[in-house]
Write a protein that holds these residues in place. Structure first.
Motif, PDB file in Angstrom:
ATOM      1  N   UNK A  83     -42.731  -8.348   0.332  1.00  0.00           N
ATOM      2  CA  UNK A  83     -41.616  -7.406   0.370  1.00  0.00           C
ATOM      3  C   UNK A  83     -40.409  -7.955   1.114  1.00  0.00           C
ATOM      4  N   UNK A  84     -39.702  -7.044   1.804  1.00  0.00           N
ATOM      5  CA  UNK A  84     -38.434  -7.429   2.450  1.00  0.00           C
ATOM      6  C   UNK A  84     -38.606  -8.545   3.504  1.00  0.00           C
ATOM      7  N   UNK A  85     -39.619  -8.477   4.378  1.00  0.00           N
ATOM      8  CA  UNK A  85     -39.771  -9.591   5.341  1.00  0.00           C
ATOM      9  C   UNK A  85     -39.956 -10.934   4.635  1.00  0.00           C
ATOM     10  N   UNK A  86     -40.724 -10.931   3.523  1.00  0.00           N
ATOM     11  CA  UNK A  86     -40.936 -12.188   2.789  1.00  0.00           C
ATOM     12  C   UNK A  86     -39.622 -12.661   2.167  1.00  0.00           C
ATOM     13  N   UNK A  87     -38.851 -11.706   1.677  1.00  0.00           N
ATOM     14  CA  UNK A  87     -37.576 -12.114   1.076  1.00  0.00           C
ATOM     15  C   UNK A  87     -36.622 -12.683   2.131  1.00  0.00           C
ATOM     16  N   UNK A  88     -36.661 -12.093   3.282  1.00  0.00           N
ATOM     17  CA  UNK A  88     -35.845 -12.572   4.396  1.00  0.00           C
ATOM     18  C   UNK A  88     -36.210 -14.030   4.721  1.00  0.00           C
ATOM     19  N   UNK A  89     -37.511 -14.273   4.811  1.00  0.00           N
ATOM     20  CA  UNK A  89     -37.985 -15.638   5.114  1.00  0.00           C
ATOM     21  C   UNK A  89     -37.602 -16.584   3.966  1.00  0.00           C
ATOM     22  N   UNK A  90     -37.822 -16.126   2.727  1.00  0.00           N
ATOM     23  CA  UNK A  90     -37.544 -16.987   1.564  1.00  0.00           C
ATOM     24  C   UNK A  90     -36.059 -17.366   1.530  1.00  0.00           C
ATOM     25  N   UNK A  91     -35.217 -16.375   1.665  1.00  0.00           N
ATOM     26  CA  UNK A  91     -33.777 -16.660   1.571  1.00  0.00           C
ATOM     27  C   UNK A  91     -33.292 -17.492   2.767  1.00  0.00           C
ATOM     28  N   UNK A  92     -33.844 -17.183   3.931  1.00  0.00           N
ATOM     29  CA  UNK A  92     -33.472 -17.951   5.129  1.00  0.00           C
ATOM     30  C   UNK A  92     -33.867 -19.415   4.949  1.00  0.00           C
ATOM     31  N   UNK A  93     -35.057 -19.623   4.400  1.00  0.00           N
ATOM     32  CA  UNK A  93     -35.538 -20.994   4.199  1.00  0.00           C
ATOM     33  C   UNK A  93     -34.619 -21.746   3.226  1.00  0.00           C
ATOM     34  N   UNK A  94     -34.284 -21.080   2.106  1.00  0.00           N
ATOM     35  CA  UNK A  94     -33.429 -21.752   1.122  1.00  0.00           C
ATOM     36  C   UNK A  94     -32.056 -22.079   1.719  1.00  0.00           C
ATOM     37  N   UNK A  95     -31.502 -21.132   2.472  1.00  0.00           N
ATOM     38  CA  UNK A  95     -30.174 -21.394   3.051  1.00  0.00           C
ATOM     39  C   UNK A  95     -30.228 -22.584   4.003  1.00  0.00           C
ATOM     40  N   UNK A  96     -31.310 -22.662   4.756  1.00  0.00           N
ATOM     41  CA  UNK A  96     -31.451 -23.775   5.699  1.00  0.00           C
ATOM     42  C   UNK A  96     -31.588 -25.105   4.944  1.00  0.00           C
ATOM     43  N   UNK A  97     -32.350 -25.045   3.857  1.00  0.00           N
ATOM     44  CA  UNK A  97     -32.656 -26.298   3.139  1.00  0.00           C
ATOM     45  C   UNK A  97     -31.477 -26.796   2.302  1.00  0.00           C
ATOM     46  N   UNK A  98     -30.542 -25.909   1.961  1.00  0.00           N
ATOM     47  CA  UNK A  98     -29.344 -26.368   1.247  1.00  0.00           C
ATOM     48  C   UNK A  98     -28.530 -27.179   2.253  1.00  0.00           C
ATOM     49  N   UNK A  99     -28.053 -28.324   1.857  1.00  0.00           N
ATOM     50  CA  UNK A  99     -27.587 -29.260   2.874  1.00  0.00           C
ATOM     51  C   UNK A  99     -26.134 -29.123   3.319  1.00  0.00           C
ATOM     52  N   UNK A 100     -25.307 -28.325   2.616  1.00  0.00           N
ATOM     53  CA  UNK A 100     -23.924 -28.219   3.083  1.00  0.00           C
ATOM     54  C   UNK A 100     -23.575 -26.752   3.339  1.00  0.00           C
ATOM     55  N   UNK A 101     -22.590 -26.560   4.208  1.00  0.00           N
ATOM     56  CA  UNK A 101     -22.144 -25.202   4.530  1.00  0.00           C
ATOM     57  C   UNK A 101     -21.563 -24.549   3.269  1.00  0.00           C
ATOM     58  N   UNK A 102     -20.886 -25.354   2.459  1.00  0.00           N
ATOM     59  CA  UNK A 102     -20.272 -24.807   1.241  1.00  0.00           C
ATOM     60  C   UNK A 102     -21.352 -24.281   0.297  1.00  0.00           C
ATOM     61  N   UNK A 103     -22.413 -25.060   0.119  1.00  0.00           N
ATOM     62  CA  UNK A 103     -23.498 -24.627  -0.773  1.00  0.00           C
ATOM     63  C   UNK A 103     -24.144 -23.359  -0.224  1.00  0.00           C
ATOM     64  N   UNK A 104     -24.336 -23.315   1.078  1.00  0.00           N
ATOM     65  CA  UNK A 104     -24.942 -22.115   1.691  1.00  0.00           C
ATOM     66  C   UNK A 104     -24.049 -20.904   1.453  1.00  0.00           C
ATOM     67  N   UNK A 105     -22.742 -21.107   1.647  1.00  0.00           N
ATOM     68  CA  UNK A 105     -21.804 -19.990   1.484  1.00  0.00           C
ATOM     69  C   UNK A 105     -21.812 -19.503   0.029  1.00  0.00           C
ATOM     70  N   UNK A 106     -21.842 -20.449  -0.909  1.00  0.00           N
ATOM     71  CA  UNK A 106     -21.834 -20.053  -2.333  1.00  0.00           C
ATOM     72  C   UNK A 106     -23.062 -19.218  -2.675  1.00  0.00           C
ATOM     73  N   UNK A 107     -24.225 -19.699  -2.211  1.00  0.00           N
ATOM     74  CA  UNK A 107     -25.468 -18.989  -2.529  1.00  0.00           C
ATOM     75  C   UNK A 107     -25.480 -17.606  -1.852  1.00  0.00           C
ATOM     76  N   UNK A 108     -25.082 -17.559  -0.583  1.00  0.00           N
ATOM     77  CA  UNK A 108     -25.078 -16.275   0.136  1.00  0.00           C
ATOM     78  C   UNK A 108     -24.100 -15.305  -0.535  1.00  0.00           C
ATOM     79  N   UNK A 109     -22.959 -15.822  -0.974  1.00  0.00           N
ATOM     80  CA  UNK A 109     -21.954 -14.985  -1.642  1.00  0.00           C
ATOM     81  C   UNK A 109     -22.525 -14.418  -2.946  1.00  0.00           C
ATOM     82  N   UNK A 110     -23.160 -15.287  -3.734  1.00  0.00           N
ATOM     83  CA  UNK A 110     -23.744 -14.831  -5.011  1.00  0.00           C
ATOM     84  C   UNK A 110     -24.798 -13.755  -4.781  1.00  0.00           C
ATOM     85  N   UNK A 111     -25.656 -13.982  -3.771  1.00  0.00           N
ATOM     86  CA  UNK A 111     -26.695 -12.980  -3.484  1.00  0.00           C
ATOM     87  C   UNK A 111     -26.053 -11.639  -3.128  1.00  0.00           C
ATOM     88  N   UNK A 112     -24.979 -11.706  -2.302  1.00  0.00           N
ATOM     89  CA  UNK A 112     -24.344 -10.462  -1.866  1.00  0.00           C
ATOM     90  C   UNK A 112     -23.720  -9.738  -3.054  1.00  0.00           C
TER      91      UNK A 112
END
Ligand SMILES: Cc1cc2nc3c(=O)[nH]c(=O)nc-3n(C[C@H](O)[C@H](O)[C@H](O)COP(=O)(O)OP(=O)(O)OC[C@H]3O[C@@H](n4cnc5c(N)ncnc54)[C@H](O)[C@@H]3O)c2cc1C
Length: 453
Positions: A376-405
């Motif tokens: 559920x939500x805790x797992x999604x939090x971990x999953x998304x947090x992990x992906x954001x961390x693993x994306x290697x640039x701030x720009x890529x992180x921002x793009x993905x976070x923006x799309x999710x939002x």
């Protein structure tokens, strides 16, 4: 002394992580680093199902190599041959345009490709899920089936179009089936009143009896429950015997009428692995625990293309083809190259499994960080947090976070780009200049169509 020449083949998880490590630790007078890749970006494959579902834009999951790597020379192209006697590789930039690169150290990280078995019709009619164009094409194709089925179509045709089949229940197949099933149901509910939600049927076929075995028993059972609740039929103990334009025949004899057969039943190492004369196991280059390739001095291998002993799991095990291993092996490779350049000894790679994350769309996620089962939500939090961390640039992180939002707030418009309508990638194919009828053909075609409804 001239700097050592390090050539890295592959700009994926392993290759980029290795170059990144070297750039930070190795002095320019110690090594000149080149990375060969056909693409300008590192494709973040674990998020590919979310491109197919329309949650993420395609550009968001490709991390610009030039943004991540500052000092490495990026060589666009495919390595199509290696001559270890002269220590040179052949890079094809485009057919007929080859160049040679010299190396002192060659790092092989060309990843894997879809394992296409000898199933009749699979090459012609199956869909893959390993590249960005495939993910985008699949989304378009699926939405097109809804468009066409809603407009008209006999019962039989609708059944074919609204039946979707995924063969292979690893994370790629399961996530893709789960999120696209959700897209179809939501699209039918919102935009296609002609299509009842029950008419859309997704099937997930696996030759074993478990889905995503890496999740373990408990979370695997939870994944099955979520899929069943969403109306996805899990068909176990079978695989595809034949794929045709109108469906798939399974090895248990059942025929499922469908225009969409997604094939995610495993990966096989890049064909380059077989070109080196190195020993291979199931197609993967046999590597020592320190990532060197035995018998080929100065050659190293890692990621999906290499069979690296999994020291943390036991002597006879090799590391699974996962992004988690590829990234860590990339960094470890950097360390070992640095040690070798400075006259030290390379160390064995050892990495305990940190668990995995699975996003099934909506709030349904599963995660097993460090052996702790979450849903559920805790797992999604971990999953998304992990992906954001693993994306290697701030720009890529921002793009993905923006799309999710944006997707979270506004949902999907179920738009097709139009990929599914093109036959080829030529100008004529994309611009569909060959699709028109000759004037003398129009009456004949109209006659065949009967009266308008
Ligand atoms: C849909 C999908 C979902 C996944 N989800 C997960 C997940 O949730 N968790 C997880 O851990 N793993 C996941 N994986 C697996 C993971 O993505 C791979 O294990 C990982 O990408 C392997 O990294 P790599 O560096 O070995 O290869 P890749 O990342 O595939 O990179 C290989 C690179 O080499 C390039 N290349 C290939 N041949 C040549 C050549 N001849 N010359 C030059 N360059 C070449 C390719 O273009 C590519 O850039 C998923 C895979 C898929 C397809």
């Amino acid at each position: 002394m001239a700097p050592a020449k390090i050539v890295i083949i592959g700009g994926g998880f392993a290759g980029v992580e290795c170059a990144r490590y070297l750039e930070r630790r190795v002095r320019p007078d110690e090594a000149f680093i080149q990375l060969v890749s056909p693409d300008a970006g590192l494709l973040y494959l674990p998020l590919l199902p979310q491109v197919a579902s329309g949650t993420l834009n395609p550009r968001s999951v490709s991390v610009s190599l030039r943004r991540v790597l500052r000092r490495t020379e990026i060589v666009p192209g495919m390595v199509i041959g290696v001559d270890h006697d002269t220590r040179r590789v052949v890079v094809r930039r485009s057919p007929g345009r080859e160049l040679a690169l010299d190396y002192d150290h060659l790092v092989l990280a060309p990843g894997s490709i879809t394992r296409v078995l000898d199933v009749p019709g699979l090459q012609e009619h199956g869909f893959g899920m390993k590249t960005l164009p495939e993910a985008m094409y699949l989304r378009d194709h699926v939405l097109r089936q809804l468009d066409v089925a809603a407009l008209r179509g006999g019962l039989q045709e609708d059944r074919e179009r609204l039946n979707f089949v995924t063969i292979g229940a690893g994370y790629a197949g399961t996530e893709t089936a789960a999120v696209l099933n959700k897209v179809c149901k939501a699209a039918a509910e919102r935009f296609f009143p002609e299509i009842e939600a029950g008419m859309v049927r997704w099937h997930l076929v696996t030759h074993g009896d478990r889905i995503m075995p890496e999740l373990g028993e408990r979370l695997g059972a939870e994944a099955k429950r979520i899929l069943a609740e969403r109306g996805i039929e899990l068909i176990v103990g079978t695989s595809a015997a034949e794929v045709t334009a109108n469906g798939v025949k399974l090895t248990n004899g059942r025929f499922i009428p469908s225009r969409t057969v997604l094939w995610t039943a495993g990966v096989t190492p890049s064909p380059l692995a077989a070109h080196l004369g190195a020993e291979t196991v199931k197609g993967r280059i046999v590597a020592e625990a320190d990532l060197s390739v035995p018998g080929l001095e100065g050659v190293w291998a890692m990621g999906d293309a290499a069979a690296v002993p999994d020291v943390a799991e036991g002597d006879d095990k090799v590391c699974a083809p996962t992004a988690q291993h590829a990234m860590r092996q990339g960094r470890h490779m950097g360390k070992n190259l640095l040690a070798t350049l400075r006259g030290g000894r390379p160390e064995p790679y050892r990495h305990p499994d940190l668990g995995m994350v699975v996003d099934l769309g909506g709030r349904d996620a599963l995660a097993r960080p460090l052996g702790i089962g979450l849903r559920g939500v805790p797992a999604q939090f971990v999953a998304r947090g992990y992906h954001l961390m693993a994306l290697r640039t701030a720009v890529a992180r921002a793009r993905v976070a923006f799309d999710w939002t944006v997707h979270g707030l506004s949902g999907d418009d179920f738009l097709r780009i139009g990929y599914g309508d093109y036959k080829t990638h030529t100008i004529g194919g994309f611009e569909q200049s060959g699709c028109y009828l000759r004037a003398d053909e129009v009456p004949r075609v109209l006659k065949g169509l009967g009266d308008p409804d």
